[in-house]
Write an enzyme that holds these catalytic residues in place. Structure first.
Site, mmCIF file in Angstrom:
data_model
loop_
_atom_site.group_PDB
_atom_site.id
_atom_site.type_symbol
_atom_site.label_atom_id
_atom_site.label_comp_id
_atom_site.label_asym_id
_atom_site.label_seq_id
_atom_site.Cartn_x
_atom_site.Cartn_y
_atom_site.Cartn_z
ATOM 1 N N ASP A 11 0.889 -1.169 0.000
ATOM 2 C CA ASP A 11 0.000 0.000 0.000
ATOM 3 C C ASP A 11 0.924 1.214 0.000
ATOM 4 O O ASP A 11 1.531 1.538 1.028
ATOM 5 C CB ASP A 11 -0.881 -0.045 1.260
ATOM 6 C CG ASP A 11 -1.639 1.261 1.492
ATOM 7 O OD1 ASP A 11 -1.637 2.130 0.591
ATOM 8 O OD2 ASP A 11 -2.235 1.404 2.586
ATOM 9 N N LYS A 78 3.048 11.196 -3.611
ATOM 10 C CA LYS A 78 1.955 10.541 -4.337
ATOM 11 C C LYS A 78 1.047 11.577 -5.019
ATOM 12 O O LYS A 78 0.381 11.276 -6.003
ATOM 13 C CB LYS A 78 1.145 9.699 -3.338
ATOM 14 C CG LYS A 78 0.119 8.781 -3.958
ATOM 15 C CD LYS A 78 -0.441 7.863 -2.898
ATOM 16 C CE LYS A 78 -1.609 7.046 -3.383
ATOM 17 N NZ LYS A 78 -2.129 6.162 -2.327
ATOM 18 N N GLU A 177 -7.070 0.678 -4.683
ATOM 19 C CA GLU A 177 -7.123 0.584 -3.210
ATOM 20 C C GLU A 177 -8.485 0.069 -2.707
ATOM 21 O O GLU A 177 -8.525 -0.816 -1.850
ATOM 22 C CB GLU A 177 -6.789 1.942 -2.578
ATOM 23 C CG GLU A 177 -5.314 2.280 -2.743
ATOM 24 C CD GLU A 177 -4.987 3.747 -2.540
ATOM 25 O OE1 GLU A 177 -5.869 4.519 -2.115
ATOM 26 O OE2 GLU A 177 -3.830 4.131 -2.806
ATOM 27 N N ASP A 229 -12.871 6.042 2.509
ATOM 28 C CA ASP A 229 -11.461 6.079 2.920
ATOM 29 C C ASP A 229 -11.089 7.494 3.366
ATOM 30 O O ASP A 229 -10.908 8.392 2.540
ATOM 31 C CB ASP A 229 -10.603 5.625 1.718
ATOM 32 C CG ASP A 229 -9.109 5.639 2.017
ATOM 33 O OD1 ASP A 229 -8.713 6.163 3.072
ATOM 34 O OD2 ASP A 229 -8.347 5.124 1.180
#
Ligand code: AMP
Length: 645
Positions: A11, A78, A177, A229
């Site tokens: 991850d 990211k 994800e 999330d």
């Protein structure tokens, strides 16, 4: 899979990254020597000796370095990967390091005149994770599955793949994800295989065991799942459809600037304002600002567990700002942030042409979903309790490891969840295992049982959820424990605590306990199959057969000893209340009988003899019991008469 070719799951997060691996025990995250699975996705550039190239460091040391060296620390890479300078206009004001245009519409990070691409920085993070895996798995690791947000475009996916390859990893799959999170919960991963017919074991129904009901919804192979999330800096919601093991992202929505940091900021703003009002000073010193940031996060986390927390901030010159903040205060401050996430859920549902009623499962991912207000509002919004059983920080990495094990052709020895492979229950008084759902029950299923307290005035009950076939709690697998607190003080045996086990179609167990007189309740969610292999199920079942006789005896002994204690307790209460109505000899005899019975319960191995002694004690205290009942009836009549008056 051959032992020398492990495939890891990664991850690669904005703030933290994790690596996981699935072996015969199931998926598990790989932790550092302090037990921490998270590696901060941060790289620090430390100046080398004159003439030598700078040294790069990753993870916690880099994060610590950031406090004083913002310009030489790279975080949140990211947000940059696979993007051109033109895409990043909105991001740049938030970054402390310098970002410049690179070749072919890419960006580069400039640190002390040296240029680094986002792929290079991501690759350094991935190498760190790979090294951890190699250390723990004891051999070279060359293959990985890496997760990315569902909204990542081709360029961002390709750049992530390149980073993996630069870290010496063959990237077998880039996985979304939310798909990984769903896999971690075993949703959509049902293997088309028939469950083993475990007929060799024994089932030992406890007489009070309720009937388990099941419905036929397992037959439906299409599921629509929402993955919510909420991390440290970003919020993503995805709607997935899973049909016969195929995952399709129907829609995504989110806010790349909404996360736990914003919740911290509400507290920072509150404290800053109150310090200004009380002390007429601003919080400007960098050290105080940093201390306040750390404090705000700590207070937020404490309020996820407790109803109030104490804020204390030293302002120098012996001035200290102090205040108590309750969870209700904090929820009032942060509720607009939670509502904003729900607006984004509405958008994602609208884009998928669905309503909240169409959603069968809601999964929570990201550390910020530990906040009770988030859980509560998400549950209200979707009209069903979300899945929270797995650690929300680890769920994506665990799912990546499952995907890796599927790719490894290691037909994951994941358990088939058409039936529950082992019994589920709770520890009862004296250490026995009280089974609520028996093994091989078809899922989904539900079972309830009533419990009570054993001590007068007991205000809390600890519930220890167990799995296994043995009769004693210590021989079963502990799945988790929780406490039902706040039971109003009552005599032993009065509270009525209903414990409910609800095992859903995905094998996720919700255990709740409600004290019916007061309405007090508590619950826990567990994935009973997590880390359990077919071999283990077979071993547990075999052992239950091997130990059946001694286990049944041990369980019976616990029940008898409990009964002895209960009867003695009641007898002592009656002696205190109406004992004066007995003659002295009779009283002395009962007192002697109590001592003898208690002693016998300690040492007597012959359970029939103990049972006989208990029955005899019942006879010898019969007259006292009658007096007690008569006394209680008289009390009641008096009470009624008083009330009538
Ligand atoms: P993630 O990026 O998913 O690791 O999420 C990290 C965020 O979760 C940070 O903002 C943390 O402060 C927050 N967080 C972690 N644990 C808790 C907790 N118990 N209550 C509230 N927020 C938490």
């Amino acid at each position: 899979m051959s032992a020398d070719e492990p495939i890891i799951g990664i991850d690669l997060g904005t703030t933290f990254s994790l690596v996981a691996y699935a072996d015969e025990r199931g998926p598990h995250v790989l932790r550092d020597e302090n037990g921490d699975a998270r590696v901060p996705s941060v790289l620090a550039v430390l100046p080398g000796t004159p003439g030598a190239p700078p040294t790069l460091t990753i993870g916690w040391p880099a994060r610590d370095h950031a406090v004083e060296n913002v310009k030489t620390t790279v975080y949140s890479v990211k947000r940059l990967i696979g993007k051109g300078l033109a895409d990043l206009e909105a991001e740049l004001p938030f970054l402390n390091y310098t970002v410049a245009g690179g070749p072919r519409d890419t960006v580069q990070i400039d640190i002390d005149g040296r240029r680094y691409s986002p792929e290079e920085i991501s690759s350094a993070i991935l190498r760190k994770l790979r090294e951890r895996a190699e250390q723990q798995l004891g051999g070279p690791v060359r293959k990985a599955v890496i997760t990315v947000p569902a909204y990542f475009d081709d360029a961002q996916r390709q750049a992530t793949r390149t980073a993996g390859e630069a870290a010496g990893l063959e990237v077998l799959r880039i996985v979304n994800e939310p798909t990984a999170a769903t896999l971690a919960y075993g949703i959509g991963a049902k293997i088309a295989d028939q469950p083993e017919n475990n007929t060799g074991g024994i089932s030992l129904p406890i007489p009070t065991c309720p009937t388990a009901s099941s419905d036929a919804s397992t037959a439906d192979h299409t599921q629509t799942v929402v993955v919510y999330d909420l991390g440290g800096g970003t919020f993503d919601v995805s709607v997935l459809r899973i049909e016969n093991g195929v995952f399709q992202v129907l829609s995504t929505a989110g806010d790349t600037r909404l996360g736990g940091d914003d919740f911290d900021r509400t507290l920072i703003t509150l404290v800053t304002r109150e310090v200004q009002e009380q002390f007429d000073v601003g919080i400007t010193a960098p050290a105080t600002r940093q201390a306040l940031r750390t404090l705000a996060e700590a207070i937020k986390i404490r309020l996820s567990e407790q109803n109030s927390a104490q804020i204390e901030l030293s302002l120098g010159d012996d001035r200290v700002y102090r205040r108590t903040i309750t969870r209700a205060d904090y929820e009032e401050l942060t509720s607009p942030l939670v509502e904003r996430t729900l607006e984004l859920c509405t958008r994602a549902l609208r884009d998928a042409d669905l309503g909240s009623n169409d959603i069968q499962q809601v999964i929570l991912v990201g550390g910020s979903t530990r906040m009770p207000l988030v859980r509560q509002r998400v549950e209200q919004y979707f009209g069903r309790p979300p899945y929270t059983a797995l650690n929300p920080d680890e769920v994506v990495a665990l799912g990546a490891a499952i995907q890796a094990s599927i790719l490894a052709g290691q037909q994951p020895d994941m358990l088939l969840l058409d039936v529950t492979p082992l019994s589920l229950g709770i520890e009862t008084m004296g250490g026995a295992m009280g089974k609520l759902i028996l093994r091989n029950t078809t899922i989904p299923c539900r079972a309830t049982e009533m419990f009570t307290t054993f001590v007068d005035g007991q205000t809390a009950i600890k519930l220890n959820v167990l799995q296994g076939e043995r009769e004693l709690a210590r021989d079963c697998r502990p799945l988790g424990e929780f406490e039902l607190r706040g039971i109003p003080p009552m005599p032993a045996g009065m509270p009525k605590v209903e414990v409910e086990f609800l095992l859903d179609a995905n094998g996720i167990l919700n255990v709740s306990a409600v004290e019916q007189r007061s309405g007090t309740q508590a619950s826990i969610q567990i994935v009973p199959s997590h880390g359990l292999t077919k071999d283990e199920v077979a071993r547990i079942t075999r052992e239950s057969v091997e130990h059946a006789q001694e286990d049944i005896a041990a369980h019976r002994r616990i029940d008898l000893v409990n009964q002895v204690e209960f009867d003695i307790h009641k007898t002592q209460q009656m002696l205190a209340k109406v004992g004066a109505e007995l003659n002295a000899d009779e009283r002395a005899r009962i007192e002697r009988d109590i001592v003898v019975l208690r002693e016998l319960a300690q040492r007597e191995q012959n359970l029939d003899r103990l049972q006989e002694a208990l029955t005899a004690f019942g006879h010898s205290t019969l007259r006292l019991a009658e007096l007690g009942i008569r006394g209680a009836l008289a009390d009641q009549t008096d009470k009624n008469a008083t009330e009538e008056r």
